[in-house]
Each structure stands twice: as structure tokens, then as C-alpha cells.
Design a protein around this motif. Structure first.
Motif, PDB file in Angstrom:
ATOM      1  N   TRP A  42       0.856  -1.165  -0.164  1.00 12.08           N
ATOM      2  CA  TRP A  42      -0.098  -0.057  -0.050  1.00 12.08           C
ATOM      3  C   TRP A  42       1.172   1.090   0.000  1.00 12.08           C
ATOM      4  N   ALA A  43       1.745   1.296   0.141  1.00 10.97           N
ATOM      5  CA  ALA A  43       2.936   2.039   0.501  1.00 10.97           C
ATOM      6  C   ALA A  43       3.002   2.853  -0.745  1.00 10.97           C
ATOM      7  N   LEU A  44       3.205   1.628  -1.204  1.00  7.52           N
ATOM      8  CA  LEU A  44       4.048   2.498  -3.323  1.00  7.52           C
ATOM      9  C   LEU A  44       2.709   2.616  -3.685  1.00  7.52           C
ATOM     10  N   VAL A  47       1.348   6.062  -3.014  1.00  9.88           N
ATOM     11  CA  VAL A  47       2.170   7.158  -3.264  1.00  9.88           C
ATOM     12  C   VAL A  47       2.627   7.266  -4.593  1.00  9.88           C
ATOM     13  N   ALA A  48       1.577   6.106  -5.665  1.00 14.40           N
ATOM     14  CA  ALA A  48       1.982   6.742  -6.705  1.00 14.40           C
ATOM     15  C   ALA A  48       0.779   7.209  -7.413  1.00 14.40           C
ATOM     16  N   LEU A  49      -0.608   6.554  -6.803  1.00 15.46           N
ATOM     17  CA  LEU A  49      -1.701   7.339  -7.144  1.00 15.46           C
ATOM     18  C   LEU A  49      -1.331   8.600  -6.052  1.00 15.46           C
ATOM     19  N   TRP A  50      -0.891   9.236  -5.641  1.00 14.11           N
ATOM     20  CA  TRP A  50      -1.047  10.367  -5.489  1.00 14.11           C
ATOM     21  C   TRP A  50      -0.210  11.192  -6.087  1.00 14.11           C
ATOM     22  N   ILE A  51       1.027  10.821  -6.362  1.00 18.15           N
ATOM     23  CA  ILE A  51       1.742  11.467  -7.482  1.00 18.15           C
ATOM     24  C   ILE A  51       1.546  11.243  -8.650  1.00 18.15           C
ATOM     25  N   ALA A 380       9.029   8.018  -7.148  1.00 18.59           N
ATOM     26  CA  ALA A 380      10.163   6.754  -8.622  1.00 18.59           C
ATOM     27  C   ALA A 380      11.137   5.936  -7.327  1.00 18.59           C
ATOM     28  N   ALA A 381      11.685   6.614  -6.297  1.00 19.65           N
ATOM     29  CA  ALA A 381      12.472   5.888  -5.406  1.00 19.65           C
ATOM     30  C   ALA A 381      12.162   5.545  -4.620  1.00 19.65           C
ATOM     31  N   TRP A 382      10.931   5.921  -3.772  1.00 23.19           N
ATOM     32  CA  TRP A 382       9.827   5.420  -3.205  1.00 23.19           C
ATOM     33  C   TRP A 382       9.199   4.419  -3.393  1.00 23.19           C
ATOM     34  N   VAL A 383       8.573   4.054  -5.139  1.00 25.75           N
ATOM     35  CA  VAL A 383       8.160   3.311  -5.483  1.00 25.75           C
ATOM     36  C   VAL A 383       8.722   1.921  -5.400  1.00 25.75           C
ATOM     37  N   ALA A 384      10.380   2.256  -5.776  1.00 24.66           N
ATOM     38  CA  ALA A 384      11.476   1.124  -6.252  1.00 24.66           C
ATOM     39  C   ALA A 384      11.498   0.764  -4.463  1.00 24.66           C
TER      40      ALA A 384
END
Length: 402
Positions: A42-44, A47-51, A380-384
Motif C-alpha cells: 500500500w505504501a508504493l 504514493v503512486a496514486l497521489w503523485i 519513483a525512488a520510494w516505489v522502487a
């Protein structure tokens, strides 16, 4: 900080195959297994949805309100509950949730995430009820085993989890009114409550982890300062609810200073070549710094830039909680899965990606034409970072312990 050399080892013994396949009873054996996967996934995704796709977020919980809520209660608190449900089994000798009750808790969590995304009042109320039940069930399960195991030093933990749930209810109610000031007040309450839990747990486990990993290292547990830190943190919450800003700022500053004092006494120079340790040290230090910034914000000190709530929120939330989390979900998963306490290159890479995400996100707080590119690069770094974690650990979390 000196970059540590990764140890190119596998998470299982050389030549030893993984258990034959996923097993539901293993997956639901301890709280960390499903909740680490759920929280990190859910973290990735959030954040992907929000950004990258904020248009998909529908009222009544949308925009910044949705993002703040899902980061604190949907991600950070979920990992914390997963850790506490697992650690309490070790502290008391009794597993608080497993099997069908644990599956029910995870289902409540999932209903909440879907409901907030779906939009509309009916879905919102269903999600709010499910999430409230998730925190209540977790708190009661923890309370039961603490009393059953006579773990007196941990009696306060279930009530802190319950406090997280209450702060969540207040936040959700404020989101319906559209009053941003009240909304942020309740968010701050939840943030500090989560900070008290994180400091309490991390203060106990970081010295233990360090002394176990480095032969001959002796680190003081600093029990008295930890007790003072917990009292000061709870006092800050109470003063905040009472609207006493000046005393609240003092309590927050004292809590943060105690954290920095502790990290300085844990011999940080000894862990520079141990990524599995220095990531925890960095997160804990950032928590202390973030609480000092929160105190400055509450007291109205500092320049216009540092007086913004977004500064201390992201220092505590990203540099503190998230850095601690990427380290904790690695170290505790390895330990509870019976794996060697060593990292492969993908895990060290996830640490550096998380730190990169933090630096870029904090840089994006400075008003400039680069704010948007920095924000996107941070996401992008967070998701990775979390993709790497899930890629490496999800196959292990759904299989029996070695």
C-alpha cells in the motif's frame, strides 16, 4: 556516512530450496506476515496514486486529506500493528492474533483501503467502520496477551494503539466537515501518538539488534530515559488535545532531545559498516530531529519555511517512520523467518532508494521551479524501494519458517 559494502548472500542457505510452496497457515501464523506485505504494497500504490493519478481520489476523503491519512494510518500504523502483534508473542509467550482472527483483521484493513478509494458517503462510512474495528481488534488482542503474560512493562502499548484508532476517528470526522485546521490538529495527534509508539519500540530493539550483530559491543539500554521519553510524549498528546500549545511544544522538544541523547549513547560509529543497523540509527535520529521541528512549529518559532507543518511532518514521517520501517521490516522478517541476519544487494539498494526518496522529498519542500520534478523523482525512488522489498520478501512471508 560511509557507504557499506553489501554482502552478496541469499536469504536462504546455499543449496537449500525454499519450502515447496505457499501455505495459508504459515501466512496467517504471525501478524507481521500479512501486514508487512499489505503495508509495504500500500505504501508504493498509494504514493503512486497521489503523485501520478490524483484524479482517481474521490471525496469525501480526497486530495491532501487522503494522502496524509493513508500514509499515517494506512501505511505506518499498519506496519506498527504488524510488528506489535508479532513482538508481543515473543514478550508474553502468547500469540495475540493468528489464523481466522488475523485474516479478519486483514480483511477489515482491506475494506478500509478500498472504501476510501471508492468515494461516496456510503463507501466512506463502511471504510471508517472497518478501520475502527481493525484498530480496536488489534488493541484488544494486544491487551489480552499483555495481561495473560503479565507483561507489565508493556501494558501501555494496547492503549497507544487504541489512541491511534481514536485519533483516526477524529480525523475522519473532521474530513467530512471540510475544516482543514481541525483536520490537521487531529493528524498531529495521530502523528505524535505513532511517534511515541515508534520511539518506545525502537529504543528497546535497536540496542539489542546492534549488540547481537556486533560481537563485544556493549550499549546501554537507557531504560530511565526511555520511560521519561514515553511520559513526555504522552504528555505532549494530552496538552495538544487540551489546546495548550506552549507546554506541548516544550514536551515535544524534550521528547526529541531524549531521542538524540539516546542515539548518541548507542555508539553509532560502531555500526557504520552494518546497513541492517545504520538504517535504524538514521531513522531514530530523524525522529528526534523531527520532534524538535514539530516543537518549533507548535511554538511558532523559525523562519517561514521551517514553520510550515509539511516540514516536520515529512521529517518525522519519511526520514523517521519510513526509514525505520524499511530497516525493521527487513531485520524482523529475517529473524522471525529463521533466515541469516545478512543482506543481499537488493536489500541494501532498497535502503539507499529510501534515503534518496527522503532527500528528494525534503528538497521539494523548498519553493522553486524544481519542486514538481523533485516530487516525481522522490515518488519513483520510494516505489522502487518497496518493489525491491516485496520482490525479495513476499515469497518468504507466504512460506513456512525454515
Amino acid at each position: 556516512m560511509t557507504k557499506a559494502r553489501a554482502i552478496p548472500v541469499s536469504l536462504h542457505e546455499p543449496g537449500e530450496p525454499l519450502p515447496r510452496g505457499p501455505r495459508l497457515e504459515a501466512f496467517l501464523e504471525l501478524g507481521f506476515r500479512p501486514l508487512y506485505i499489505a503495508g509495504c504494497a500500500w505504501a508504493l500504490l498509494s504514493v503512486a496514486l497521489w503523485i501520478y493519478a490524483p484524479q482517481w481520489l474521490s471525496a469525501p476523503l480526497s486530495g491532501v486529506a487522503w494522502h496524509a491519512h493513508e500514509m499515517l494510518w494506512g501505511f505506518v500504523a499498519t506496519i506498527a500493528v504488524g510488528f506489535l502483534l508479532t513482538a508481543s508473542a515473543t514478550w508474553t509467550g502468547v500469540n495475540p492474533l493468528k489464523g481466522l482472527p488475523l485474516a479478519a483483521a486483514c480483511l477489515l484493513w482491506l475494506v478500509a483501503r478500498i472504501g476510501y478509494l471508492a468515494g461516496g458517503n456510503i463507501a466512506f462510512y463502511v471504510a471508517a467502520a472497518a478501520e475502527t474495528a481493525f484498530f480496536l481488534l488489534s488493541a484488544l488482542a494486544l491487551l489480552r496477551v499483555m495481561f495473560k503474560g503479565k507483561s507489565k512493562r508493556n501494558y501501555g502499548i494496547p492503549f497507544l494503539v487504541l489512541g491511534l484508532g481514536i485519533a483516526n476517528c477524529l480525523y475522519l470526522r473532521a474530513s467530512l466537515s471540510g475544516n482543514y485546521m481541525v483536520l490537521m490538529q487531529h493528524f498531529e495527534t495521530g502523528l505524535i501518538c505513532m511517534a511515541v509508539i515508534a520511539l518506545l519500540v525502537a529504543r528497546r530493539v535497536i540496542p539489542f539488534f546492534a549488540m547481537r550483530a556486533i560481537p563485544g559491543l556493549a550499549i546501554p539500554m537507557l531504560t530511565r530515559s526511555g520511560q521519561a521519553q514515553m511520559v513526555l510524549g504522552i504528555l505532549a498528546i494530552v496538552l495538544g488535545l487540551a489546546g495548550q500549545k506552549a507546554p506541548m511544544a516544550l514536551a515535544l522538544a524534550a521528547t526529541g532531545l531524549v531521542g538524540l541523547y539516546q542515539i548518541a549513547n548507542w555508539k553509532p560509529q560502531a555500526v557504520l559498516r552494518k546497513p541492517i543497523l545504520w538504517i535504524l540509527y538514521l531513522g531514530y535520529a530523524a525522529m528526534g530531529l523531527g520532534l524538535l521541528l514539530a516543537a518549533a512549529h507548535v511554538a511558532g518559532f523559525g523562519s517561514a519555511a521551517f514553520a510550515r507543518a509539511a516540514v516536520h511532518v515529512h521529517v518525522i514521517g519519511m526520514a523517521g517512520f519510513s526509514v525505520l520501517i524499511i530497516g525493521m521490516v527487513t531485520r524482523t522478517a529475517l529473524g522471525h523467518l529463521g533466515r541469516p541476519l545478512q543482506l543481499d544487494q537488493s536489500m541494501v539498494a532498497s535502503y539507499w532508494l529510501m534515503l534518496l526518496a527522503v532527500v528528494l522529498r525534503l528538497a521539494a519542500l523548498v519553493p522553486s521551479s524544481a519542486m514538481q520534478p523533485l516530487l516525481h523523482a522522490s515518488a519513483a525512488a520510494w516505489v522502487a524501494a518497496f518493489i525491491l522489498y516485496l520482490w525479495r520478501f513476499a515469497p518468504l512471508l507466504i512460506r513456512p519458517r525454515l
